[in-house]
Scaffold this motif. Structure first.
Motif, PDB file in Angstrom:
ATOM      1  N   LEU A  22       0.859  -1.190   0.000  1.00 19.75           N
ATOM      2  CA  LEU A  22       0.000   0.000   0.000  1.00 19.75           C
ATOM      3  C   LEU A  22       0.891   1.235   0.000  1.00 19.75           C
ATOM      4  N   ASN A  23       0.541   2.238  -0.795  1.00 15.56           N
ATOM      5  CA  ASN A  23       1.368   3.432  -0.944  1.00 15.56           C
ATOM      6  C   ASN A  23       0.558   4.699  -0.761  1.00 15.56           C
ATOM      7  N   GLU A  24       1.256   5.757  -0.381  1.00 11.99           N
ATOM      8  CA  GLU A  24       0.620   7.065  -0.332  1.00 11.99           C
ATOM      9  C   GLU A  24       0.056   7.378  -1.710  1.00 11.99           C
ATOM     10  N   GLY A  25      -1.176   7.858  -1.734  1.00 14.17           N
ATOM     11  CA  GLY A  25      -1.814   8.196  -2.998  1.00 14.17           C
ATOM     12  C   GLY A  25      -2.712   7.101  -3.535  1.00 14.17           C
ATOM     13  N   ASP A  26      -2.629   5.898  -2.958  1.00 15.96           N
ATOM     14  CA  ASP A  26      -3.530   4.826  -3.392  1.00 15.96           C
ATOM     15  C   ASP A  26      -4.960   5.167  -2.999  1.00 15.96           C
ATOM     16  N   GLN A  27      -5.886   4.922  -3.899  1.00 20.94           N
ATOM     17  CA  GLN A  27      -7.299   5.122  -3.607  1.00 20.94           C
ATOM     18  C   GLN A  27      -7.869   3.821  -3.059  1.00 20.94           C
ATOM     19  N   LEU A  28      -8.572   3.893  -1.935  1.00 21.83           N
ATOM     20  CA  LEU A  28      -9.236   2.721  -1.390  1.00 21.83           C
ATOM     21  C   LEU A  28     -10.543   2.536  -2.145  1.00 21.83           C
ATOM     22  N   VAL A  29     -10.626   1.470  -2.906  1.00 24.72           N
ATOM     23  CA  VAL A  29     -11.816   1.170  -3.696  1.00 24.72           C
ATOM     24  C   VAL A  29     -12.843   0.462  -2.818  1.00 24.72           C
ATOM     25  N   SER A  30     -12.376  -0.532  -2.066  1.00 20.58           N
ATOM     26  CA  SER A  30     -13.276  -1.208  -1.130  1.00 20.58           C
ATOM     27  C   SER A  30     -12.482  -1.764   0.042  1.00 20.58           C
ATOM     28  N   VAL A  31     -13.154  -1.896   1.163  1.00 19.69           N
ATOM     29  CA  VAL A  31     -12.576  -2.497   2.356  1.00 19.69           C
ATOM     30  C   VAL A  31     -13.623  -3.457   2.912  1.00 19.69           C
ATOM     31  N   ASN A  32     -13.234  -4.719   3.022  1.00 19.87           N
ATOM     32  CA  ASN A  32     -14.139  -5.765   3.516  1.00 19.87           C
ATOM     33  C   ASN A  32     -15.465  -5.775   2.756  1.00 19.87           C
ATOM     34  N   GLY A  33     -15.384  -5.538   1.453  1.00 17.64           N
ATOM     35  CA  GLY A  33     -16.567  -5.582   0.603  1.00 17.64           C
ATOM     36  C   GLY A  33     -17.403  -4.316   0.590  1.00 17.64           C
ATOM     37  N   ILE A  34     -17.000  -3.299   1.336  1.00 18.11           N
ATOM     38  CA  ILE A  34     -17.740  -2.031   1.383  1.00 18.11           C
ATOM     39  C   ILE A  34     -17.124  -1.077   0.372  1.00 18.11           C
ATOM     40  N   ASP A  35     -17.949  -0.549  -0.510  1.00 17.41           N
ATOM     41  CA  ASP A  35     -17.486   0.348  -1.572  1.00 17.41           C
ATOM     42  C   ASP A  35     -17.073   1.691  -0.977  1.00 17.41           C
ATOM     43  N   PHE A  36     -15.779   1.941  -0.940  1.00 17.17           N
ATOM     44  CA  PHE A  36     -15.256   3.189  -0.372  1.00 17.17           C
ATOM     45  C   PHE A  36     -15.359   4.362  -1.345  1.00 17.17           C
ATOM     46  N   ARG A  37     -15.810   4.126  -2.565  1.00 15.10           N
ATOM     47  CA  ARG A  37     -15.964   5.229  -3.522  1.00 15.10           C
ATOM     48  C   ARG A  37     -17.228   6.032  -3.254  1.00 15.10           C
ATOM     49  N   ILE A  38     -18.103   5.506  -2.391  1.00 18.58           N
ATOM     50  CA  ILE A  38     -19.385   6.197  -2.164  1.00 18.58           C
ATOM     51  C   ILE A  38     -19.638   6.514  -0.695  1.00 18.58           C
ATOM     52  N   ILE A  39     -18.608   6.416   0.135  1.00 16.97           N
ATOM     53  CA  ILE A  39     -18.793   6.778   1.538  1.00 16.97           C
ATOM     54  C   ILE A  39     -17.931   7.985   1.870  1.00 16.97           C
ATOM     55  N   ASN A  40     -18.235   8.618   2.982  1.00 16.41           N
ATOM     56  CA  ASN A  40     -17.445   9.776   3.379  1.00 16.41           C
ATOM     57  C   ASN A  40     -16.351   9.370   4.359  1.00 16.41           C
ATOM     58  N   HIS A  41     -15.506  10.318   4.701  1.00 10.49           N
ATOM     59  CA  HIS A  41     -14.349  10.064   5.559  1.00 10.49           C
ATOM     60  C   HIS A  41     -14.757   9.511   6.922  1.00 10.49           C
ATOM     61  N   PHE A  42     -15.801  10.060   7.517  1.00 11.09           N
ATOM     62  CA  PHE A  42     -16.221   9.624   8.852  1.00 11.09           C
ATOM     63  C   PHE A  42     -16.685   8.164   8.845  1.00 11.09           C
ATOM     64  N   GLU A  43     -17.386   7.769   7.792  1.00  9.91           N
ATOM     65  CA  GLU A  43     -17.817   6.373   7.668  1.00  9.91           C
ATOM     66  C   GLU A  43     -16.607   5.454   7.473  1.00  9.91           C
ATOM     67  N   ALA A  44     -15.630   5.896   6.711  1.00  5.98           N
ATOM     68  CA  ALA A  44     -14.426   5.101   6.481  1.00  5.98           C
ATOM     69  C   ALA A  44     -13.665   4.876   7.787  1.00  5.98           C
ATOM     70  N   VAL A  45     -13.512   5.925   8.562  1.00  6.99           N
ATOM     71  CA  VAL A  45     -12.818   5.809   9.854  1.00  6.99           C
ATOM     72  C   VAL A  45     -13.554   4.832  10.762  1.00  6.99           C
ATOM     73  N   LYS A  46     -14.867   4.914  10.787  1.00  7.53           N
ATOM     74  CA  LYS A  46     -15.677   4.021  11.618  1.00  7.53           C
ATOM     75  C   LYS A  46     -15.444   2.560  11.226  1.00  7.53           C
ATOM     76  N   ILE A  47     -15.395   2.281   9.945  1.00 11.94           N
ATOM     77  CA  ILE A  47     -15.175   0.915   9.465  1.00 11.94           C
ATOM     78  C   ILE A  47     -13.814   0.404   9.932  1.00 11.94           C
ATOM     79  N   PHE A  48     -12.787   1.230   9.804  1.00  9.33           N
ATOM     80  CA  PHE A  48     -11.454   0.803  10.237  1.00  9.33           C
ATOM     81  C   PHE A  48     -11.385   0.594  11.741  1.00  9.33           C
ATOM     82  N   LYS A  49     -12.085   1.397  12.504  1.00  7.41           N
ATOM     83  CA  LYS A  49     -12.073   1.252  13.965  1.00  7.41           C
ATOM     84  C   LYS A  49     -12.817   0.001  14.423  1.00  7.41           C
ATOM     85  N   GLU A  50     -13.812  -0.435  13.660  1.00 14.68           N
ATOM     86  CA  GLU A  50     -14.648  -1.564  14.059  1.00 14.68           C
ATOM     87  C   GLU A  50     -14.077  -2.919  13.658  1.00 14.68           C
ATOM     88  N   CYS A  51     -13.079  -2.945  12.777  1.00 14.92           N
ATOM     89  CA  CYS A  51     -12.575  -4.215  12.253  1.00 14.92           C
ATOM     90  C   CYS A  51     -11.145  -4.474  12.722  1.00 14.92           C
TER      91      CYS A  51
END
Length: 79
Positions: A22-51
C-alpha cells in the motif's frame, strides 16, 4: 451530502500495509466488501475502527490524490 474518494495519506514502514504494497496516494476502492468510492471520511474511519482484519482493494491514483488535496469551495462541499 458530500462524498469523496478515500486515499491513503501515509504508510509507515514495518507495518502490514507497507509490507503488502500500500502506498501514499492509493485510492481505497473497497474495504471488507464495502465500496469506499461512495462513503465519506467519517464512515471510512468508523469501518477501520470496528474491524481487526481488512481485505482492501486499492488502485494507484496519484493524480486524483493530488487533486483531492486541493481545498474545495463551500459550494462544492454543499452539493
Amino acid at each position: 451530502m458530500y462524498f469523496s474518494n478515500i486515499f491513503v495519506s501515509k504508510v509507515y514502514s514495518n507495518t502490514l500495509a507497507y509490507k503488502h504494497g500500500l502506498n501514499e496516494g492509493d485510492q481505497l476502492v473497497s474495504v471488507n466488501g464495502i465500496d469506499f468510492r461512495i462513503i465519506n471520511h467519517f464512515e471510512a474511519v468508523k469501518i477501520f475502527k470496528e474491524c481487526n482484519e481488512f481485505l482492501i482493494v486499492a488502485k494507484f491514483s496519484p493524480y486524483d490524490y493530488k487533486k483531492s488535496m486541493q481545498p474545495i469551495s463551500k459550494t462544492e462541499y454543499n452539493n
